[in-house]
Design a protein around this motif. Sequence first.
Motif, PDB file in Angstrom:
ATOM      1  N   SER C  44     -28.388 -16.657  64.591  1.00  0.00           N
ATOM      2  CA  SER C  44     -29.456 -14.996  64.700  1.00  0.00           C
ATOM      3  C   SER C  44     -29.644 -14.890  65.983  1.00  0.00           C
ATOM      4  CB  SER C  44     -30.719 -15.354  64.701  1.00  0.00           C
ATOM      5  OG  SER C  44     -30.881 -14.815  63.120  1.00  0.00           O
ATOM      6  N   PHE C  45     -29.894 -15.457  67.266  1.00  0.00           N
ATOM      7  CA  PHE C  45     -29.805 -15.363  68.993  1.00  0.00           C
ATOM      8  C   PHE C  45     -28.361 -14.988  69.128  1.00  0.00           C
ATOM      9  CE2 PHE C  45     -31.221 -14.216  73.285  1.00  0.00           C
ATOM     10  CZ  PHE C  45     -30.689 -14.856  73.707  1.00  0.00           C
ATOM     11  N   ILE C  46     -27.515 -16.163  69.007  1.00  0.00           N
ATOM     12  CA  ILE C  46     -25.969 -15.720  69.390  1.00  0.00           C
ATOM     13  C   ILE C  46     -25.218 -13.792  68.720  1.00  0.00           C
ATOM     14  CG2 ILE C  46     -23.713 -16.583  69.381  1.00  0.00           C
ATOM     15  CD1 ILE C  46     -25.099 -19.319  69.220  1.00  0.00           C
ATOM     16  N   GLY C  47     -25.774 -14.193  67.475  1.00  0.00           N
ATOM     17  CA  GLY C  47     -25.466 -12.743  66.542  1.00  0.00           C
ATOM     18  C   GLY C  47     -26.220 -11.753  67.722  1.00  0.00           C
ATOM     19  N   SER C  48     -27.139 -11.517  68.037  1.00  0.00           N
ATOM     20  CA  SER C  48     -27.810 -10.591  68.904  1.00  0.00           C
ATOM     21  C   SER C  48     -27.397 -10.168  69.527  1.00  0.00           C
ATOM     22  CB  SER C  48     -29.569 -10.823  68.610  1.00  0.00           C
ATOM     23  OG  SER C  48     -30.124 -11.232  67.005  1.00  0.00           O
ATOM     24  N   ALA C  49     -27.056 -11.149  70.761  1.00  0.00           N
ATOM     25  CA  ALA C  49     -25.960 -10.898  72.199  1.00  0.00           C
ATOM     26  C   ALA C  49     -24.916 -10.594  72.090  1.00  0.00           C
ATOM     27  CB  ALA C  49     -26.277 -12.510  73.102  1.00  0.00           C
ATOM     28  N   ALA C  50     -23.708 -11.299  70.950  1.00  0.00           N
ATOM     29  CA  ALA C  50     -23.299 -10.399  70.372  1.00  0.00           C
ATOM     30  C   ALA C  50     -22.751  -9.250  70.163  1.00  0.00           C
ATOM     31  CB  ALA C  50     -21.716 -11.260  69.695  1.00  0.00           C
ATOM     32  N   VAL C  51     -23.876  -8.458  69.166  1.00  0.00           N
ATOM     33  CA  VAL C  51     -23.905  -7.244  69.353  1.00  0.00           C
ATOM     34  C   VAL C  51     -24.336  -6.225  70.092  1.00  0.00           C
ATOM     35  CG1 VAL C  51     -25.545  -5.287  67.657  1.00  0.00           C
ATOM     36  CG2 VAL C  51     -24.054  -8.060  66.663  1.00  0.00           C
ATOM     37  N   PHE C  52     -25.174  -7.216  70.832  1.00  0.00           N
ATOM     38  CA  PHE C  52     -25.816  -6.466  72.020  1.00  0.00           C
ATOM     39  C   PHE C  52     -24.595  -6.131  72.981  1.00  0.00           C
ATOM     40  CE2 PHE C  52     -29.101  -4.955  75.086  1.00  0.00           C
ATOM     41  CZ  PHE C  52     -28.357  -5.456  76.517  1.00  0.00           C
ATOM     42  N   PHE C  53     -23.408  -6.960  73.335  1.00  0.00           N
ATOM     43  CA  PHE C  53     -22.377  -6.646  74.232  1.00  0.00           C
ATOM     44  C   PHE C  53     -21.257  -5.641  73.743  1.00  0.00           C
ATOM     45  CE2 PHE C  53     -23.191  -9.266  77.624  1.00  0.00           C
ATOM     46  CZ  PHE C  53     -24.154 -10.621  77.621  1.00  0.00           C
ATOM     47  N   GLU C  54     -21.182  -5.839  72.185  1.00  0.00           N
ATOM     48  CA  GLU C  54     -20.389  -4.990  71.932  1.00  0.00           C
ATOM     49  C   GLU C  54     -20.654  -3.903  71.923  1.00  0.00           C
ATOM     50  OE1 GLU C  54     -17.984  -6.326  69.080  1.00  0.00           O
ATOM     51  OE2 GLU C  54     -17.695  -4.361  67.833  1.00  0.00           O
ATOM     52  N   LEU C  55     -22.443  -3.212  71.842  1.00  0.00           N
ATOM     53  CA  LEU C  55     -23.103  -2.413  72.336  1.00  0.00           C
ATOM     54  C   LEU C  55     -22.571  -1.595  73.811  1.00  0.00           C
ATOM     55  CD1 LEU C  55     -24.924  -0.180  70.453  1.00  0.00           C
ATOM     56  CD2 LEU C  55     -26.398  -1.170  71.504  1.00  0.00           C
ATOM     57  N   GLY C  85     -29.833  -1.249  55.210  1.00  0.00           N
ATOM     58  CA  GLY C  85     -29.162  -0.727  56.177  1.00  0.00           C
ATOM     59  C   GLY C  85     -30.026  -1.421  57.358  1.00  0.00           C
ATOM     60  N   TYR C  86     -29.264  -1.695  58.434  1.00  0.00           N
ATOM     61  CA  TYR C  86     -29.402  -1.704  59.643  1.00  0.00           C
ATOM     62  C   TYR C  86     -28.911  -1.094  60.629  1.00  0.00           C
ATOM     63  CZ  TYR C  86     -30.752  -6.004  57.400  1.00  0.00           C
ATOM     64  OH  TYR C  86     -31.181  -7.054  56.575  1.00  0.00           O
ATOM     65  N   LYS C  87     -29.775  -0.514  61.751  1.00  0.00           N
ATOM     66  CA  LYS C  87     -29.480   0.671  62.695  1.00  0.00           C
ATOM     67  C   LYS C  87     -29.236  -0.431  63.679  1.00  0.00           C
ATOM     68  CE  LYS C  87     -31.426   4.542  63.148  1.00  0.00           C
ATOM     69  NZ  LYS C  87     -29.979   5.334  64.397  1.00  0.00           N
ATOM     70  N   VAL C  88     -27.890  -0.096  64.609  1.00  0.00           N
ATOM     71  CA  VAL C  88     -27.927  -0.726  65.846  1.00  0.00           C
ATOM     72  C   VAL C  88     -27.640   0.240  66.896  1.00  0.00           C
ATOM     73  CG1 VAL C  88     -26.102  -2.066  66.956  1.00  0.00           C
ATOM     74  CG2 VAL C  88     -26.229  -2.453  64.824  1.00  0.00           C
ATOM     75  N   ASP C  89     -28.635   0.120  68.481  1.00  0.00           N
ATOM     76  CA  ASP C  89     -28.886   1.019  68.853  1.00  0.00           C
ATOM     77  C   ASP C  89     -29.421   0.376  69.747  1.00  0.00           C
ATOM     78  OD1 ASP C  89     -31.888   1.020  68.284  1.00  0.00           O
ATOM     79  OD2 ASP C  89     -31.664   4.060  68.541  1.00  0.00           O
ATOM     80  N   PRO C  90     -29.571   1.063  71.215  1.00  0.00           N
ATOM     81  CA  PRO C  90     -30.223   0.172  72.214  1.00  0.00           C
ATOM     82  C   PRO C  90     -31.310  -0.242  71.530  1.00  0.00           C
ATOM     83  CG  PRO C  90     -29.271   2.027  73.312  1.00  0.00           C
ATOM     84  CD  PRO C  90     -28.909   2.160  71.691  1.00  0.00           C
ATOM     85  N   LEU C  91     -32.555   0.868  71.421  1.00  0.00           N
ATOM     86  CA  LEU C  91     -34.261   0.033  71.087  1.00  0.00           C
ATOM     87  C   LEU C  91     -34.121  -1.423  70.192  1.00  0.00           C
ATOM     88  CD1 LEU C  91     -36.840   0.422  71.267  1.00  0.00           C
ATOM     89  CD2 LEU C  91     -36.608   2.435  69.594  1.00  0.00           C
ATOM     90  N   SER C  92     -33.487  -1.425  68.873  1.00  0.00           N
ATOM     91  CA  SER C  92     -33.364  -1.966  67.960  1.00  0.00           C
ATOM     92  C   SER C  92     -32.951  -3.464  68.648  1.00  0.00           C
ATOM     93  CB  SER C  92     -33.203  -1.939  66.610  1.00  0.00           C
ATOM     94  OG  SER C  92     -30.994  -0.838  67.021  1.00  0.00           O
ATOM     95  N   MET C  93     -31.794  -2.945  69.351  1.00  0.00           N
ATOM     96  CA  MET C  93     -31.206  -4.524  70.333  1.00  0.00           C
ATOM     97  C   MET C  93     -32.327  -5.153  71.200  1.00  0.00           C
ATOM     98  SD  MET C  93     -29.368  -4.995  67.714  1.00  0.00           S
ATOM     99  CE  MET C  93     -28.003  -6.508  68.447  1.00  0.00           C
ATOM    100  N   VAL C  94     -32.692  -4.292  71.759  1.00  0.00           N
ATOM    101  CA  VAL C  94     -33.539  -5.155  72.702  1.00  0.00           C
ATOM    102  C   VAL C  94     -34.368  -5.961  71.883  1.00  0.00           C
ATOM    103  CG1 VAL C  94     -35.398  -4.610  73.750  1.00  0.00           C
ATOM    104  CG2 VAL C  94     -32.998  -3.232  73.994  1.00  0.00           C
ATOM    105  N   MET C  95     -35.237  -4.797  70.609  1.00  0.00           N
ATOM    106  CA  MET C  95     -36.283  -5.732  69.466  1.00  0.00           C
ATOM    107  C   MET C  95     -35.640  -6.669  69.816  1.00  0.00           C
ATOM    108  SD  MET C  95     -39.308  -4.491  70.260  1.00  0.00           S
ATOM    109  CE  MET C  95     -39.528  -5.334  68.628  1.00  0.00           C
ATOM    110  N   ALA C  96     -34.028  -6.810  68.559  1.00  0.00           N
ATOM    111  CA  ALA C  96     -33.529  -8.489  68.298  1.00  0.00           C
ATOM    112  C   ALA C  96     -33.067  -9.494  69.304  1.00  0.00           C
ATOM    113  CB  ALA C  96     -32.781  -8.115  67.548  1.00  0.00           C
TER     114      ALA C  96
END
Lengths: 100, 172, 638
Positions: C44-55, C85-96
């Motif tokens: 999960s963490f790796i996934g969050s990091a990956a989405v974060f970097f793509e962001l 549905g899931y929302k990807v934006d800076p706020l949600s990714m920081v939390m994730a």
Amino acid sequence: MIPLELYLLVSALLFVIGIIGVLIRREAIVIFMSIEMMLSAVGIALVAASRVYEGLDGMILAFLGMTVAASEAAIGLAIFVLLHRTYKGVKVDEINLLKG
Amino acid sequence: MIIQWIVFILASLSAIVFALLMITRRNPIHSAVCLIVNFLSVAVLYVLLGREFIAISQVIIYAGAIMMLVVFTIMLISVEEVRKKPLLRIGAGGVIGIVLTILLLGYLGLGSFGGSLYGEKGDLTMEAIREMGPFKAVGKLFMTQYLLPFELASVVLLVGIIGAVILAKKER
Amino acid sequence: MIEYVWLIPLFPAIGFLINGLISRWYNLPKAFIAWVACSALALSFIGSAAVFFELLKLPPELRVKIPDVILFDWVVSGDLRTVIGYKVDPLSMVMALVVTGVSFLIHVYSVGYMHEDPGFARYFSYLNLFVFMMLNLVLANNFLLMFLGWEGVGLCSYLLIGFWFEKEAPPQAGLKAFIVNRVGDFGFLIGLFLIFSKLGTLVFDEVFAKAHLLDPWTVTLITLMLFVGATGKSAQLPLYVWLPDAMEGPTPVSSLIHAATMVTAGVYMVARCHVLYEMAPLSMMVVATIGALTAIFAASMALVQVDFKRILAYSTISQLGYMFLAVGVGAYSAGIFHLMTHAFFKALLFLAAGSVMHGLAGELDIRRMGQLKEKMPITFWTFLLAALAIAGIPGFSGFFSKDEILWNAFSSPKGHTLLWLIGLITAGMTAFYMFRLCFMAFFGRFRGDHEVFHHAHESPPIMTIPMIVLAVLSVIGGYVGIPHVLGGHNYFHEFLSPVFKIYENLPHGEGSEKLELLLMALSVAVALFGIFLAFNLYLRNPELPKKLSEKWAKAYKILWNKYYVDEIYGFIFVEGSKGFGRILWHNFDEAVIDRTVNWIGSLMKVMGAGLRLFQTGFVRDYIVGILVGALILMLLIL
């Protein structure tokens, strides 16, 4: 051509006589015979109507009623015979076993 | 024409008179005989109306089978002639009943004179029936339109037979 | 990678299913369970990091315009159409990132901590379920899915607090947590109902786009109701009473749920709904005021507690108050920043508590501790770093986040000097009680049972390594948000600003830079004073506290008994409900309903007795009856 109303009158008279017989006689057998007469009276009305309406439906109804009367007679009389064995005479006024 | 009236008046009078006689006889066998004559008069009326089939049925079933059963039952039960006790029993219920009955008679009888005929006429006139043959006409109806009641009637008779047999068995 | 954001919650869900279902029938080896649970979190963490970097690859304006990743329709009923549905934006990714990262570390720690516990499998399946629910909460793109996560974390909190259900206290604590939460959830639901009935949708983007259609009173009501939910979930006044009792659960649970993640859900919710809150200045004032009051209220209770974990629990309530103070004055990114740094150091503090308990065979009373820095060096040093962070000493993460909050409380157009003052005083109290705890537990001479001290030992590496990681984060975690006045670049604020758009450009007056530095110096001074005071009272003159408590005996007693809040609630609500139930029982249920039903029964009897008169048994009477009936029928027909 005899008018329909006369036939109906005859049927009504016989029917009413049957009812009176049911009401005022004491023996079960006679009451039963009165009931049969009532059924027969209804048959007259039906058949007369069938003549006037030029169809055979009334007659067929009367015939079916006759069938029912026959089977009812069989069972009813069987019950009388059974009651007679217990009570020695079927006295309609004194049998109230089905009192609620 | 006139013959018809005479026959009608004779037959209906006989039916009514013997009906009255039936309900007023002491001896139950007398009542039974009066009833038989009543049934025969009714059969004559049926013949007058041109319905031979039911006239024959009336004689065979009513005057024949049913009354025979009744007579046998009177014999088995050996209902005595009621001599001393009063014949009729007219209590409170009886009075009410008779009053109601008179009303009923007035209603039925007079009513039939007041109204007019409803409904449409069928297409089996006397001539048509005579042409086809009376029994054939009845048979045709029984086998097509009134088939279900016909079958049900046979079931009713079956039930009657079974019932009578069960009821009349001796208790063991 | 962004389209696969749904994998992030999926991994812990699978972990829950595997550990939870299979272990019901087979006794899985502990290594298997641990690997499943921890790798689920790692993935999960790796996934969050990956989405974060793509962001990060996207330019800032586009980062908030990413379309929501919708999986499937969830509830379609009448006008309501919600999706998973899931929302990807800076706020949600920081939390994730915060949730998955800290959870992973705590999972690893738990492998060591819960090693001897027979409920090993159950524990990890509950933990994974919790992370799944929390991720749903922070990643959701609509209110209903967020509410699902909201309720789900409440459920897991209940399950985990009452984990040792054979004992008497934990299940009751779990029940208290769940029920108090429920009260808050009721408010949250009313907010949801209002939103749906007025706007016809529950999807965040649609609601916020249409929000301007609402009239001020409705918005105020909605935001207040949502905040009621937040007070329950995030333990603010008046619904904070469950959090101290929640310490009955295993310590890693307290660390994860009641420090780093679940309790922050309320802050996240307010930040997410900032559009609505900006339309209702009254609600924001309520939020900020309650935040500030809770902060000082809880800190005051922490001053006299003697249970290691309970001090930390009150500290958590107090720090959450800071976060609400921040979002209440419009400083959303400051609040989230403090959420992140607090997650690091508070989780670490709890893990240290667990380590101490582990070493002392379950001892929690700090009056029976002392001199532990010799026996548990790693625990001591990590604890010290976290304590310095929470006290707000410059150089550590807590300094940057807490300071930003205090500055905004003072200078924001929605802020107030009084709020700032309350925050400042609380900062001093925070430093004091944290170092009181530090000195009493780790310094001085051991005051407990000698045998216990003899056996005290440092925890195994599987527990200390996560602690070290968190300690490092507690130190350097603040450097992403160095304020401008100190010559740094507040990357954190900048990252989150597209989410909060224009609302965060707080006008600063002339000379405000000097003011900011002045306030910063004040808060540092207050913190140092608190530490100095604690040093005096607990190291130099250990008899002083006792004398002080006797001098102000009444005040001490009130603080010791936590302002008698539990007793008051017990009287009003518990006894009140019981009494009300009793009234309903005797006066209504018995008197009215039972009597009516019995009366109907006797009515039937009477009617039956009446109708029985018709059944005489004589045939003749029946014939007369038939006759009468036939006559009536004829009259009717003809």
